[in-house]
Design an enzyme around this catalytic site. Structure first.
Site, short mmCIF file in Angstrom:
data_model
loop_
_atom_site.label_atom_id
_atom_site.label_comp_id
_atom_site.label_asym_id
_atom_site.label_seq_id
_atom_site.Cartn_x
_atom_site.Cartn_y
_atom_site.Cartn_z
N LYS B 72 3.91 39.47 52.00
CA LYS B 72 5.01 38.73 52.62
C LYS B 72 6.12 38.49 51.61
O LYS B 72 5.86 38.27 50.42
CB LYS B 72 4.46 37.39 53.16
CG LYS B 72 5.46 36.61 54.00
CD LYS B 72 4.80 35.36 54.59
CE LYS B 72 5.77 34.55 55.43
NZ LYS B 72 5.13 33.34 56.01
N SER B 147 5.77 32.54 60.98
CA SER B 147 6.77 33.26 60.22
C SER B 147 6.27 34.56 59.58
O SER B 147 7.09 35.39 59.21
CB SER B 147 7.33 32.34 59.14
OG SER B 147 6.32 32.05 58.17
N SER B 171 1.80 29.88 60.53
CA SER B 171 2.55 31.11 60.24
C SER B 171 1.72 32.36 59.94
O SER B 171 2.28 33.45 59.85
CB SER B 171 3.52 30.88 59.07
OG SER B 171 4.67 30.22 59.53
#
Lengths: 95, 483
Positions: B72, B147, B171
Site C-alpha cells: 500500500k 482505503s 480499511s
C-alpha cells in the site's frame, strides 16, 4: 454538548489550511450533519468510566537511549523542495 | 491453470522444489499486470526492473523466498515513492524502510509496486485518490472499497499474489469484502507501525490481503513482532500461525453472533449469506449463541472524533518545508502554510483535519474528545464481556456489497457509515478477519467478518481456514467487465 455552531474560518486558521468561500460553505454544511450525528454520544452513560492514567497518572514507555545511525543526509535532502549547503531553505520568517 | 492464479502457499511448494524460478514467477505476474491494470488501476507505482533484479538473487528457501508482493502506498520502502495517494507527497522518495518492509525483505519477498488508496487512508472507496480511481474487478463501475482498495483489487484480480494494507477503521477488511479476497486486521500492537504514514496512531495497524486464509497466516507470521522503533508494538510471542491452522476443534467452541450487527438497513442478500455461513459453522460442530454488544451504535461517532483528532495532529507535519509539495505563491509564513496545505490536500483530508482540529479546540475537548475516549472504553468492555463466553464473533464485514462509483462521494456521513461493522474492532484494539462467503445476484462478493479477542489471531485464522477448506474455496477469476 451544545448545538454545534462552527466558526470555520477560526478552525481553518488553527489547522493552517486556507479555504475559499465555496469550501467554507461546503464544510460548514457537512460539519453540521456530521456533528449532529456525533451528538448521539450524549446518550451514553460514562460517569463510571475511569481512563487509564486519569487516577494514577500517565507513564511513558521509553526505549533505551542507545546511539544509532540516522538517515543519510543526501536521502533526506533529496525530498526538500529547496535546500542549499546541506540545509533546508525555509520561507522568510522574520521581517 | 495460469501461474497468476496460484496462492502463495502453492507457489512456495513449486519454488522450493525448483519447479519454478522466482524470475519466471515475477515475469508471469508482470504479464498479468500488463493485461489487467489498464482496467483496474490498482497500482500507483510499479518497479519491474528492481523486482526482476531481486528475483534473480533471492533465496527461495526463506519463508517468503521468491514471492512477489504489492505494498500500500502509505508504507515506506527505501528509494521508492510513498505518495499516500496525495498531491502533497508528489515526488517524495522514502529515505528508509518500514519495519514490515525490512521483515519482508529478510523473508525473501519481492516488492513489485505500490497500491492505490484513499488519500492518507481516509475513505472507504479509494475515490479520494490524487492518482485516479481503482475499479472493482467484479464490476468496473463499482468501487473496490477502501482505503486499501488498490491492494484488495490487485489481489482479487490476480495482479498481486498478496499485498499489505493498513486498517484504521476497516480499511483492510471492507475492501477485502468488496473485492472478494481475504483481509486481516491484526491486534493493535501485533505489527510494527514504524514507517507506516500515521493517520490515527492509536488505531492504525498493518495487515495482509491475500487469496486464502492460509496465505494470510503465512504473511502475518512474517510481519508480526515487537519493534523497538514502535513503542506501541507489544512484546508478545508470535505464534506460528500457518502451523496452527489445522489444530482447531469446533467441539466445545462457542461462536457469538452480536445482534447489533443485524440491524435494519443491512442488505437482504448480505444477511442471507452471513446466516448461511453461520449455519455452516454450526453444522461443523460449533455452538452458536446470540450475544449483545450494546455500544455498537456509538462506534462510528466515537471513531470520527478520535481518528480525526489524531489525524489533525499527525498531518500537521505536511507543510512542504522538509519534503513534499510547496506552494509557489504566498505573502507571508502563515499564508505559505495555508496555501501549501490547501493545494496539497484533497477534500476528505481537509475535512478530517478541520473536524479533528475543531473537536480538540479550546472549550470542546471535554465534550468531544474526552467523551469519545470514555465511550471507546465502553465498546472495549462490551467485547471483553462477550469474549468470556465465546471464542470468536461472526458478523457481516459490510452492510452492503460494493457500491457504484460516485454513489456516496458527495455525502461524507453516508460514506462513514460504510464502516459501521468494522470500526469497533479498531476501537477495542482486537483482531478481525474478512473472508468471502458468497455473492449477490449481481455477482458481487459478500464478506464474513470473524472477530477475535486481542492476541488470538490463530483462532480467527483457523476458523477462516476451516470455512474455506470445508466449502472448497478456490480464489475465483473476476470477469473484469462493466455490468
Amino acid at each position: 454538548m451544545e448545538k454545534p455552531s462552527i466558526d470555520i474560518q477560526y478552525v481553518a486558521d488553527l489547522a493552517r489550511i486556507s479555504l475559499n468561500e465555496e469550501e467554507k460553505k461546503m464544510f460548514g454544511e457537512q460539519f453540521a450533519s456530521i456533528l449532529g450525528y456525533i451528538e448521539k454520544l450524549k446518550e451514553v452513560k460514562i460517569d463510571d468510566v475511569v481512563l487509564k492514567g486519569e487516577e494514577e497518572g500517565f507513564k511513558n514507555n521509553l526505549r533505551e537511549d542507545l546511539p544509532q545511525d540516522g538517515l543519510a543526509t543526501e536521502d533526506v535532502l533529496r525530498n526538500a523542495p529547496h535546500h542549499a549547503n546541506n540545509l533546508f531553505i525555509v520561507p522568510k520568517i522574520i521581517e | 491453470m495460469n501461474l497468476f492464479e496460484y496462492t502463495i502457499s502453492e507457489l512456495r511448494r513449486l519454488l522450493v522444489r525448483k519447479e519454478l524460478s522466482p524470475t519466471e514467477l515475477t515475469e508471469a505476474l508482470f504479464s498479468r499486470i500488463a493485461e489487467v491494470e489498464p482496467k483496474i488501476n490498482a497500482y500507483n507505482y510499479i518497479n519491474h526492473e528492481r523486482a526482476i533484479e531481486r528475483a534473480k538473487t533471492v533465496n527461495v528457501d526463506l519463508p517468503l523466498g521468491g514471492i512477489p508482493i504489492a505494498i500500500k502506498d502509505n508504507i515506506n520502502v527505501r528509494a521508492e515513492p510513498c505518495r499516500c495517494a496525495s498531491k502533497i507527497l508528489e515526488g517524495y522518495l522514502s529515505p528508509y524502510n518500514a519495519t514490515v518492509i525490512e521483515k519482508l525483505i529478510k523473508a525473501g519477498a519481492i516488492l513489485v509496486g505500490r497500491t492505490n488508496m484513499d488519500e492518507f487512508a481516509m475513505g472507504s472507496s479509494t475515490e479520494n485518490s490524487a492518482t485516479g480511481l481503482t475499479k472493482n474487478p467484479w464490476d468496473l463501475q463499482r468501487v473496490p472499497g477502501g482505503s486499501s482498495g488498490g491492494s484488495a483489487a490487485a489481489v482479487a484480480s490476480h495482479e498481486a499474489f498478496c499485498a499489505l494494507g493498513s486498517d484504521t477503521g476497516g480499511s483492510i477488511r471492507q475492501p477485502a469484502s468488496f473485492c472478494g479476497c481475504v483481509g486481516l486486521k491484526p491486534t493493535y500492537g501485533r505489527v510494527s507501525r514504524y514507517g507506516l504514514t500515521a493517520f490515527a496512531s492509536s488505531l492504525d495497524q498493518i495487515g495482509p490481503l491475500t487469496k486464502t486464509v492460509e496465505d494470510a497466516a503465512l504473511l502475518l507470521e512474517v510481519i508480526s513482532g515487537f519493534d523497538p522503533n514502535d513503542n506501541t508494538s507489544e512484546k508478545m510471542p508470535v505464534p506460528r500461525f500457518s502451523e496452527l491452522l489445522e489444530t482447531l476443534s469446533l467441539k466445545n467452541m462457542v461462536l457469538g453472533v452480536p445482534k447489533e450487527y443485524f440491524i435494519e438497513g443491512i442488505d437482504g442478500e448480505v444477511r442471507e449469506a452471513i446466516n448461511k455461513a453461520i449455519a455452516h459453522f454450526e453444522s461443523l460442530g460449533a455452538k452458536i449463541e446470540e450475544v449483545s454488544l450494546p455500544h455498537t451504535p456509538y462506534a462510528v461517532a466515537t471513531y470520527y472524533i478520535l481518528a480525526t483528532a489524531e489525524a489533525s495532529a499527525n498531518l500537521a507535519r505536511f507543510d512542504g518545508i522538509r519534503y513534499g509539495r510547496r506552494s509557489k505563491h504566498y505573502e507571508d509564513l502563515l499564508d505559505y502554510y495555508g496555501k501549501t496545505r490547501d493545494e496539497g490536500f484533497g477534500s476528505e483530508v481537509k475535512r478530517r483535519i478541520l473536524l479533528g482540529t475543531y473537536v480538540l479546540s479550546s472549550g470542546y475537548y471535554d465534550a468531544y474528545y474526552l467523551r469519545a475516549l470514555k465511550v471507546k472504553e465502553k465498546i472495549k468492555q462490551d467485547f471483553s464481556s462477550v469474549f468470556k463466553k465465546c471464542q470468536a464473533l461472526l458478523t457481516p464485514t459490510s452492510p452492503f456489497c460494493a457500491f457504484r462509483i460516485g454513489e456516496k462521494s458527495n455525502d461524507p456521513l453516508q460514506m462513514y457509515l460504510a464502516d459501521i461493522f468494522t470500526i469497533a474492532v479498531n476501537l477495542a484494539g482486537i483482531c478481525g478477519l474478512s473472508i468471502p462467503c458468497g455473492q449477490s445476484t449481481e455477482g458481487l462478493p459478500i464478506g464474513l467478518q470473524i472477530i477475535g479477542p486481542a492476541w488470538k489471531e490463530e483462532v480467527i485464522l483457523a476458523l477462516g481456514h476451516l470455512y474455506q477448506k470445508s466449502t472448497g474455496w478456490k480464489p475465483p477469476i473476476p470477469p473484469l467487465e462493466k455490468t
